[in-house]
Design an enzyme around this catalytic site. Structure first.
Site, PDB file in Angstrom:
ATOM      1  N   ALA A 152      -1.879   8.528  -3.713  1.00  0.00           N
ATOM      2  CA  ALA A 152      -0.931   9.630  -3.571  1.00  0.00           C
ATOM      3  C   ALA A 152      -0.156   9.846  -4.863  1.00  0.00           C
ATOM      4  O   ALA A 152       0.106   8.911  -5.613  1.00  0.00           O
ATOM      5  CB  ALA A 152       0.033   9.346  -2.428  1.00  0.00           C
TER       6      ALA A 152
ATOM      7  N   GLY B 271      -5.032   6.112  -1.261  1.00  0.00           N
ATOM      8  CA  GLY B 271      -5.729   7.300  -0.787  1.00  0.00           C
ATOM      9  C   GLY B 271      -7.020   7.587  -1.527  1.00  0.00           C
ATOM     10  O   GLY B 271      -7.937   8.192  -0.973  1.00  0.00           O
TER      11      GLY B 271
ATOM     12  N   GLU C 184      -9.472   5.587   0.263  1.00  0.00           N
ATOM     13  CA  GLU C 184      -9.680   6.192   1.579  1.00  0.00           C
ATOM     14  C   GLU C 184     -10.633   7.382   1.491  1.00  0.00           C
ATOM     15  O   GLU C 184     -11.452   7.594   2.385  1.00  0.00           O
ATOM     16  CB  GLU C 184      -8.334   6.603   2.176  1.00  0.00           C
ATOM     17  CG  GLU C 184      -7.515   5.397   2.637  1.00  0.00           C
ATOM     18  CD  GLU C 184      -6.142   5.760   3.157  1.00  0.00           C
ATOM     19  OE1 GLU C 184      -5.802   5.342   4.279  1.00  0.00           O
ATOM     20  OE2 GLU C 184      -5.399   6.467   2.433  1.00  0.00           O
TER      21      GLU C 184
ATOM     22  N   GLU D 265      -1.156  -0.099  -0.126  1.00  0.00           N
ATOM     23  CA  GLU D 265       0.047   0.532   0.410  1.00  0.00           C
ATOM     24  C   GLU D 265       1.128  -0.467   0.812  1.00  0.00           C
ATOM     25  O   GLU D 265       2.327  -0.140   0.755  1.00  0.00           O
ATOM     26  CB  GLU D 265      -0.319   1.414   1.615  1.00  0.00           C
ATOM     27  CG  GLU D 265      -0.988   2.734   1.257  1.00  0.00           C
ATOM     28  CD  GLU D 265      -2.495   2.609   1.059  1.00  0.00           C
ATOM     29  OE1 GLU D 265      -3.154   3.646   0.914  1.00  0.00           O
ATOM     30  OE2 GLU D 265      -3.014   1.461   1.053  1.00  0.00           O
TER      31      GLU D 265
END
Length: 332
Positions: free
Chosen positions: A134, A179, A182, A202
């Site tokens: 992010a 992310g 991901e 995270e």
């Protein structure tokens, strides 16, 4: 004749019916047949063919103020059918921003509507980085009320990426963190350079993976290993990722920093000549079957197989075998 991934949007209710209502093989077969019977024809929409990055690359520019955060290339010639989606935010280490999410949604929608696409490569155009997760600088400027909706939209994007009906390959030539990993986990296949760095980090920020990481990582590697990596916010290199099963292949990085991309392109070229409807049905059968018991999975496979029987491609495959020549599949 192509199965739309719109079918997947409603698959949860169907699978619940599989689990709760199905009693015996015949019932399961009827449910699976309903699951696979809807057929969709898409227009063959192809991106504008402005020539950038080489003679076989059509690049789409989504908006004049985007600064090319994302470049989408529809390859042509012998590589027609391969789409290269390149993240290009060098100053932000390819971090996931509002604009990048918007552009990726547009790219995914275009790909989903194009029945000429055979495979997708997700890569980075920034050396040494796949995606750093992010965009925390942008996140810090958001009001608390904005964070939840943004994370939800990013999660929806990654889900849509995972729901693409064609094979998707993540070419990880650098750091894929949070992310970024991901996104790679939502792809069917991951290829990493040996110098790549991957991790769901995270918990270092006192949060958890919020775009599917807690669900996809345990499905790719074991549950206990996924817990270890997430709990410890551990980062592994490409070789270790391959050993764990997180990456399909680990390749030695080259001087250009694109070894994983080149290996992904080789793999896409292996996929390209195969029957496109068969590939889509195989992906659907695998993705849906892995979530249910074996008996139900076999029924899903049977229903998906039924979709390829009436195709012209199947007849072309038989004719080519008989005539000892290479088949020319058209996705019909």
């Amino acid at each position: 004749m192509v199965l739309s991934m719109a079918v997947l949007v409603g698959h949860r209710a169907l699978l619940q019916a599989f689990r709760v209502k199905a009693t015996g093989h015949d019932s399961v077969c009827r449910l699976a047949a309903a699951f696979c019977s809807r057929q969709y024809a898409f227009p063959g929409k192809v991106s504008p063919s402005s020539r950038l990055n080489g003679p076989r690359a059509g690049t789409r520019h989504y908006s004049s103020d985007s600064k090319e955060d994302l470049r989408v290339r529809y390859l042509d010639g012998e590589d027609a059918g391969i789409v290269v989606v390149g993240i290009n935010r060098p100053k932000a280490k390819n971090a996931i921003s509002k604009n990048l999410v918007k552009m990726m949604f547009e790219a995914v929608e275009d790909i989903k509507k194009n029945n000429k696409v055979r495979s997708v490569i997700l890569c980075s155009l920034v050396p040494g980085i796949f995606c750093a997760g992010a965009d925390l600088k942008e996140r810090a400027k958001m009001h608390q009320s904005e964070v939840g909706p943004f994370v939800s939209k990013a999660r929806a994007l990654i889900t849509e990426l995972g729901n693409l009906p064609v094979p998707t390959i993540a070419a990880i030539d650098g750091a894929a963190l949070g992310g970024g990993l991901e996104m790679a986990l939502a792809c069917d296949i991951r290829i990493a350079s040996n110098t790549a760095k991957m991790g769901l980090v995270e918990t270092k920020l006192a949060i958890i993976p919020g775009a599917g990481g807690t669900q996809r990582l345990p499905r790719v590697i074991s549950v206990s290993l996924a817990k270890e990596l997430i709990f410890a916010a551990r980062v592994v290199d490409g070789a270790e990722a391959c050993r764990l099963g997180l990456a399909n292949h680990s390749v030695e990085q080259n001087n250009s920093g694109d070894a994983a991309y080149l290996r992904a392109l080789e793999l896409a070229r292996e996929i390209n000549p195969q029957g496109p409807i068969a590939i889509r049905m195989a992906k659907l059968a695998i993705n849906q079957g892995i979530e249910v018991d074996l008996s139900t999975g076999l029924a899903i496979e049977e229903a998906c197989y039924a979709q390829v029987i009436p195709t012209k491609d199947r007849l072309e495959g038989l004719a080519a075998f008989k005539e000892k020549r290479r088949p020319q599949f058209k996705g019909e």
